[in-house]
Design a protein around this motif. Structure first.
Motif, PDB file in Angstrom:
ATOM      1  N   CYS A 240      20.162  -5.632   1.395  1.00 14.07           N
ATOM      2  CA  CYS A 240      18.898  -7.516   0.988  1.00 14.07           C
ATOM      3  C   CYS A 240      18.362  -7.160   2.522  1.00 14.07           C
ATOM      4  CB  CYS A 240      19.295  -8.389   0.662  1.00 14.07           C
ATOM      5  SG  CYS A 240      20.769  -8.544  -1.700  1.00 14.07           S
ATOM      6  N   MET A 241      19.055  -7.408   3.373  1.00 13.43           N
ATOM      7  CA  MET A 241      17.763  -7.365   4.928  1.00 13.43           C
ATOM      8  C   MET A 241      17.193  -6.273   4.509  1.00 13.43           C
ATOM      9  SD  MET A 241      21.281  -9.404   6.724  1.00 13.43           S
ATOM     10  CE  MET A 241      20.192  -9.393   8.402  1.00 13.43           C
ATOM     11  N   MET A 242      17.937  -4.648   4.837  1.00  6.84           N
ATOM     12  CA  MET A 242      17.229  -3.866   4.674  1.00  6.84           C
ATOM     13  C   MET A 242      16.140  -3.966   4.390  1.00  6.84           C
ATOM     14  SD  MET A 242      19.829  -0.956   4.974  1.00  6.84           S
ATOM     15  CE  MET A 242      18.509   0.147   5.284  1.00  6.84           C
ATOM     16  N   LEU A 243      16.063  -4.048   3.042  1.00  7.09           N
ATOM     17  CA  LEU A 243      14.580  -4.630   1.980  1.00  7.09           C
ATOM     18  C   LEU A 243      13.969  -6.229   2.194  1.00  7.09           C
ATOM     19  CD1 LEU A 243      16.104  -4.367  -1.047  1.00  7.09           C
ATOM     20  CD2 LEU A 243      14.666  -3.137  -0.275  1.00  7.09           C
ATOM     21  N   GLN A 244      14.051  -6.171   3.031  1.00  5.37           N
ATOM     22  CA  GLN A 244      13.457  -7.746   3.751  1.00  5.37           C
ATOM     23  C   GLN A 244      12.711  -6.419   5.339  1.00  5.37           C
ATOM     24  OE1 GLN A 244      14.797 -10.765   5.451  1.00  5.37           O
ATOM     25  NE2 GLN A 244      13.503 -12.464   4.688  1.00  5.37           N
ATOM     26  N   MET A 245      13.662  -6.031   5.929  1.00  6.67           N
ATOM     27  CA  MET A 245      12.865  -5.531   6.878  1.00  6.67           C
ATOM     28  C   MET A 245      11.706  -4.752   6.527  1.00  6.67           C
ATOM     29  SD  MET A 245      17.054  -5.526   9.228  1.00  6.67           S
ATOM     30  CE  MET A 245      15.741  -4.995  10.351  1.00  6.67           C
ATOM     31  N   GLY A 246      11.968  -3.380   6.025  1.00  6.47           N
ATOM     32  CA  GLY A 246      11.344  -2.389   5.545  1.00  6.47           C
ATOM     33  C   GLY A 246      10.025  -2.892   5.465  1.00  6.47           C
ATOM     34  N   GLU A 247       9.320  -3.791   4.199  1.00  5.87           N
ATOM     35  CA  GLU A 247       8.534  -4.555   3.402  1.00  5.87           C
ATOM     36  C   GLU A 247       8.070  -5.259   4.972  1.00  5.87           C
ATOM     37  OE1 GLU A 247       7.488  -7.792   0.364  1.00  5.87           O
ATOM     38  OE2 GLU A 247       9.058  -7.310   0.083  1.00  5.87           O
ATOM     39  N   ALA A 248       8.937  -6.037   5.802  1.00  5.26           N
ATOM     40  CA  ALA A 248       7.676  -6.740   6.835  1.00  5.26           C
ATOM     41  C   ALA A 248       7.471  -5.636   7.980  1.00  5.26           C
ATOM     42  CB  ALA A 248       9.063  -7.506   7.645  1.00  5.26           C
ATOM     43  N   LEU A 249       7.950  -4.493   8.360  1.00  3.11           N
ATOM     44  CA  LEU A 249       7.574  -3.248   8.820  1.00  3.11           C
ATOM     45  C   LEU A 249       6.321  -2.690   8.532  1.00  3.11           C
ATOM     46  CD1 LEU A 249      11.319  -2.174  10.402  1.00  3.11           C
ATOM     47  CD2 LEU A 249       9.012  -3.606  11.631  1.00  3.11           C
ATOM     48  N   TYR A 253       2.311  -2.476  10.187  1.00  5.03           N
ATOM     49  CA  TYR A 253       2.001  -1.555  10.477  1.00  5.03           C
ATOM     50  C   TYR A 253       1.130  -1.080   9.322  1.00  5.03           C
ATOM     51  CZ  TYR A 253       5.549  -1.644  14.421  1.00  5.03           C
ATOM     52  OH  TYR A 253       6.391  -2.081  15.494  1.00  5.03           O
ATOM     53  N   PHE A 254       0.709  -1.005   8.847  1.00  2.00           N
ATOM     54  CA  PHE A 254       0.158  -0.667   7.341  1.00  2.00           C
ATOM     55  C   PHE A 254      -0.381  -1.766   6.741  1.00  2.00           C
ATOM     56  CE2 PHE A 254       3.755   2.691   8.175  1.00  2.00           C
ATOM     57  CZ  PHE A 254       2.707   4.062   8.927  1.00  2.00           C
ATOM     58  N   SER A 255      -1.722  -2.094   7.232  1.00  2.00           N
ATOM     59  CA  SER A 255      -1.518  -3.124   7.029  1.00  2.00           C
ATOM     60  C   SER A 255      -3.268  -3.076   4.695  1.00  2.00           C
ATOM     61  CB  SER A 255      -3.275  -4.052   7.188  1.00  2.00           C
ATOM     62  OG  SER A 255      -4.674  -3.192   8.307  1.00  2.00           O
ATOM     63  N   ASN A 256      -3.222  -1.351   4.566  1.00  2.00           N
ATOM     64  CA  ASN A 256      -4.101  -0.989   3.571  1.00  2.00           C
ATOM     65  C   ASN A 256      -3.226  -0.734   3.438  1.00  2.00           C
ATOM     66  OD1 ASN A 256      -5.388   1.361   2.853  1.00  2.00           O
ATOM     67  ND2 ASN A 256      -7.085   0.566   3.683  1.00  2.00           N
ATOM     68  N   LEU A 257      -3.372  -1.101   2.084  1.00  2.00           N
ATOM     69  CA  LEU A 257      -2.646  -0.323   0.913  1.00  2.00           C
ATOM     70  C   LEU A 257      -1.986   1.059   0.193  1.00  2.00           C
ATOM     71  CD1 LEU A 257      -3.196  -3.272  -1.309  1.00  2.00           C
ATOM     72  CD2 LEU A 257      -1.324  -2.814   0.124  1.00  2.00           C
ATOM     73  N   TYR A 258      -3.498   1.458   0.777  1.00  3.16           N
ATOM     74  CA  TYR A 258      -3.267   3.075   0.638  1.00  3.16           C
ATOM     75  C   TYR A 258      -2.910   3.914   1.401  1.00  3.16           C
ATOM     76  CZ  TYR A 258      -6.760   2.330  -3.095  1.00  3.16           C
ATOM     77  OH  TYR A 258      -7.502   2.209  -4.072  1.00  3.16           O
ATOM     78  N   ILE A 261       0.888   3.219   1.383  1.00  7.32           N
ATOM     79  CA  ILE A 261       1.731   4.254   0.320  1.00  7.32           C
ATOM     80  C   ILE A 261       1.570   5.255   0.683  1.00  7.32           C
ATOM     81  CG2 ILE A 261       0.068   4.089  -1.595  1.00  7.32           C
ATOM     82  CD1 ILE A 261       2.392   3.321  -3.044  1.00  7.32           C
ATOM     83  N   ALA A 262       1.290   6.204   0.998  1.00  8.13           N
ATOM     84  CA  ALA A 262       1.093   7.075   1.019  1.00  8.13           C
ATOM     85  C   ALA A 262       1.993   8.114   2.228  1.00  8.13           C
ATOM     86  CB  ALA A 262      -0.257   7.539   1.930  1.00  8.13           C
ATOM     87  N   SER A 263       1.928   6.660   3.527  1.00 10.16           N
ATOM     88  CA  SER A 263       2.901   7.155   4.052  1.00 10.16           C
ATOM     89  C   SER A 263       4.064   6.396   4.096  1.00 10.16           C
ATOM     90  CB  SER A 263       2.644   6.070   5.615  1.00 10.16           C
ATOM     91  OG  SER A 263       1.721   5.973   6.091  1.00 10.16           O
ATOM     92  N   GLY A 264       4.909   6.296   2.926  1.00  4.17           N
ATOM     93  CA  GLY A 264       6.281   5.433   2.451  1.00  4.17           C
ATOM     94  C   GLY A 264       6.584   6.819   2.015  1.00  4.17           C
ATOM     95  N   GLY A 265       5.230   7.603   1.209  1.00  2.00           N
ATOM     96  CA  GLY A 265       5.579   8.599   0.458  1.00  2.00           C
ATOM     97  C   GLY A 265       6.214  10.386   1.460  1.00  2.00           C
ATOM     98  N   LEU A 266       5.231  10.209   2.498  1.00  2.00           N
ATOM     99  CA  LEU A 266       5.133  11.482   3.706  1.00  2.00           C
ATOM    100  C   LEU A 266       6.789  11.486   4.401  1.00  2.00           C
ATOM    101  CD1 LEU A 266       1.442  11.188   5.160  1.00  2.00           C
ATOM    102  CD2 LEU A 266       3.101  13.289   3.511  1.00  2.00           C
ATOM    103  N   LEU A 267       7.504  10.302   4.094  1.00  2.00           N
ATOM    104  CA  LEU A 267       8.026  10.026   4.571  1.00  2.00           C
ATOM    105  C   LEU A 267       9.470  10.426   3.874  1.00  2.00           C
ATOM    106  CD1 LEU A 267      10.290   8.426   7.589  1.00  2.00           C
ATOM    107  CD2 LEU A 267       9.490   6.609   6.444  1.00  2.00           C
ATOM    108  N   LEU A 268       9.746   9.518   2.702  1.00  2.00           N
ATOM    109  CA  LEU A 268      10.175   9.887   1.218  1.00  2.00           C
ATOM    110  C   LEU A 268      10.499  11.690   1.567  1.00  2.00           C
ATOM    111  CD1 LEU A 268       9.638   7.815  -1.286  1.00  2.00           C
ATOM    112  CD2 LEU A 268      11.397   7.016  -0.098  1.00  2.00           C
ATOM    113  N   ILE A 269       9.168  12.417   1.778  1.00  2.00           N
ATOM    114  CA  ILE A 269       9.219  14.155   0.984  1.00  2.00           C
ATOM    115  C   ILE A 269      10.044  14.603   2.527  1.00  2.00           C
ATOM    116  CG2 ILE A 269       7.877  15.853   1.514  1.00  2.00           C
ATOM    117  CD1 ILE A 269       5.444  14.631   0.190  1.00  2.00           C
ATOM    118  N   LEU A 270       9.596  14.206   3.744  1.00  2.00           N
ATOM    119  CA  LEU A 270      10.491  14.720   5.485  1.00  2.00           C
ATOM    120  C   LEU A 270      11.786  14.032   5.188  1.00  2.00           C
ATOM    121  CD1 LEU A 270      10.423  15.433   7.817  1.00  2.00           C
ATOM    122  CD2 LEU A 270      10.314  13.158   8.858  1.00  2.00           C
ATOM    123  N   LEU A 271      12.477  12.948   4.742  1.00  2.00           N
ATOM    124  CA  LEU A 271      13.912  12.573   4.210  1.00  2.00           C
ATOM    125  C   LEU A 271      14.566  13.759   4.001  1.00  2.00           C
ATOM    126  CD1 LEU A 271      14.149   9.255   5.100  1.00  2.00           C
ATOM    127  CD2 LEU A 271      14.994  10.867   6.079  1.00  2.00           C
TER     128      LEU A 271
END
Length: 421
Positions: A240-249, A253-258, A261-271
């Motif tokens: 639960c804490m990780m979800l809250q911190m992840g959302e805050a971060l 760092y990414f105020s633009n929604l596009y 979400i694209a940055s999150g997708g790229l990070l998932l690909i890398l992982l």
């Protein structure tokens, strides 16, 4: 004879209410059951397509951009998801019917591309929005609309998970920890049973697991289950804490929604490329099944937590409950074996304990254990649920959930879920 007439009138009114809610619960069960069955059919096919085309996870950024575009096109980019449905039970917030359509399409896109989410978030939002729409059609007052909304949540949960008992009580239990909305009991049970029957008749596949355990209840195994449940409670807090911190971060760092979400997708690909495995993409049901058969990679629970936090925080749509079942099953399988418990029993206990810890729903947790695993290990599940419920503190997957009564003493607290012990 006046008392007899008054008594007869009271019985008549009660029977009228009973049959009224049977009727509307049945209508809700049919409507939501059909819609949820279509949703389940789509999920099965997109999951099969992704498994047959392993490159689909490379489409995560594009899928994310499509999701943001859909929500912006419907002017619903600030949607709170499942939290909005729970909050509508407490307040006058309305749930528009377009929520069902948006969460339907966006969850399909997320799972097609491999986002680490479950289907229950979509189920609760679909059921809640359809229930709200039916309340509008029937011209219900505000209080009755909340009941029919809960009935819709129960129906969708039952149709997708095949656990109508747990679904009915989850809808009544999830919004306010410590109390149960028993006024919704009849329509929730009616809607859940009918939706489950419709989904079953239409061929919706649900889970029915088997726990391999030959231990009778005794002191030493019981204490080992307590230790495992304590660790699962701590793990649920961490998730639960990780979800809250992840959302805050991500928001910081990414105020633009596009871009977010694209940055999150790229990070998932890398992982995914670093891990060399796609086990942590999608719902992860095959991994849960392996854990319940006694086999799990020791670090699988951590990677699933990480993948899920990134997926949800970046803005992809879906639920957190199935990932929590994955986390609990793999963690319980590993730690249970180390403690000397059968690995299969450890996985089952871990699933239920983490589910209880992140949802604060002990009655639902017990019922879902019975419906998924049977009654042979019921006492172990009772021990795990009681331990995890108390020690998981006031943390939750849902920010709109309210702690009405203290977990530690007979005290009325009525506070939102917080992030403290």
């Amino acid at each position: 004879m006046n008392w007899l007439r008054a008594y007869a009138e009271k019985i008549y009114r009660n029977l009228g209410q009973y049959f009224r809610w049977l009727l509307f619960g049945g209508v809700t069960g049919v409507a939501v059951g059909l819609f949820a069955s279509l949703f389940s059919w789509c999920l099965i096919h997109v999951t099969a397509f992704r498994m047959g085309h392993r490159y689909m996870f490379l489409m995560l950024p594009l899928g994310g951009l499509l999701i943001v575009f859909m929500y912006k096109a419907f002017h619903f980019e600030n949607n709170g998801g499942t939290d909005s449905v729970i909050e509508s039970i407490h307040s006058e917030i309305t749930i528009p019917f377009r929520m069902a359509l948006l969460i339907f399409g966006s969850t399909i896109v997320t799972i097609l591309c491999g986002g680490s989410v479950g289907r229950e978030g979509a189920a609760l939002q679909i059921g809640g929005s359809i229930g709200k729409k039916l309340g509008d059609i029937f011209h219900f007052n505000v209080k009755d609309k909340k009941i029919i909304l809960m009935s819709g949540m129960a129906a969708a949960f039952a149709a997708l998970f095949g656990t109508p008992m747990a679904a009915a009580f989850f809808a009544m239990e999830v919004s306010s920890v410590g109390i149960m909305y028993y006024a919704a009991l009849v329509p929730c049970i009616c809607a859940a049973l009918i939706a489950h029957k419709i989904a079953f008749s239409l061929g919706v596949q649900t889970e029915n697991f088997h726990v391999m355990n030959d231990l009778e209840l005794s002191l030493i195994p019981g204490l080992k289950v307590v230790v495992l449940a304590i660790c699962c409670a701590i793990l649920s807090i961490l998730f639960c804490m990780m979800l809250q911190m992840g959302e805050a971060l991500f928001k910081k760092y990414f105020s633009n929604l596009y871009i977010r979400i694209a940055s999150g997708g790229l990070l998932l690909i890398l992982l995914t490329l670093i891990c060399g495995s796609q086990d942590y993409l999608g719902t992860g049901m095959p991994v849960i099944e392996r854990a319940l058969s006694g086999s799990a990679i020791p670090w699988a629970f951590f990677f699933k937590m990480l993948f899920t936090v990134i997926t949800i925080s970046a803005g992809y749509k879906g639920g957190e409950i199935v990932p929590s079942l994955f986390i609990g099953a793999t963690f319980g399988c590993t730690l249970g074996a180390l403690l000397g418990l059968p690995a299969s029993l450890g996985a089952a206990v871990g699933m239920i304990a983490v589910f209880c810890g992140v949802t604060n729903c002990p009655v639902t947790s017990i019922l879902i254990a019975f419906e998924l695993f049977g009654f042979d290990d019921a006492y172990y599940f009772l021990i795990a649920v009681a331990t995890s419920y108390m020690l998981s503190g006031y943390y939750s997957l849902y920010h709109s959930q309210t702690i009405v009564y203290s977990k530690f003493e007979n005290k009325y607290v009525n506070q939102p879920t917080s992030h403290r012990f």
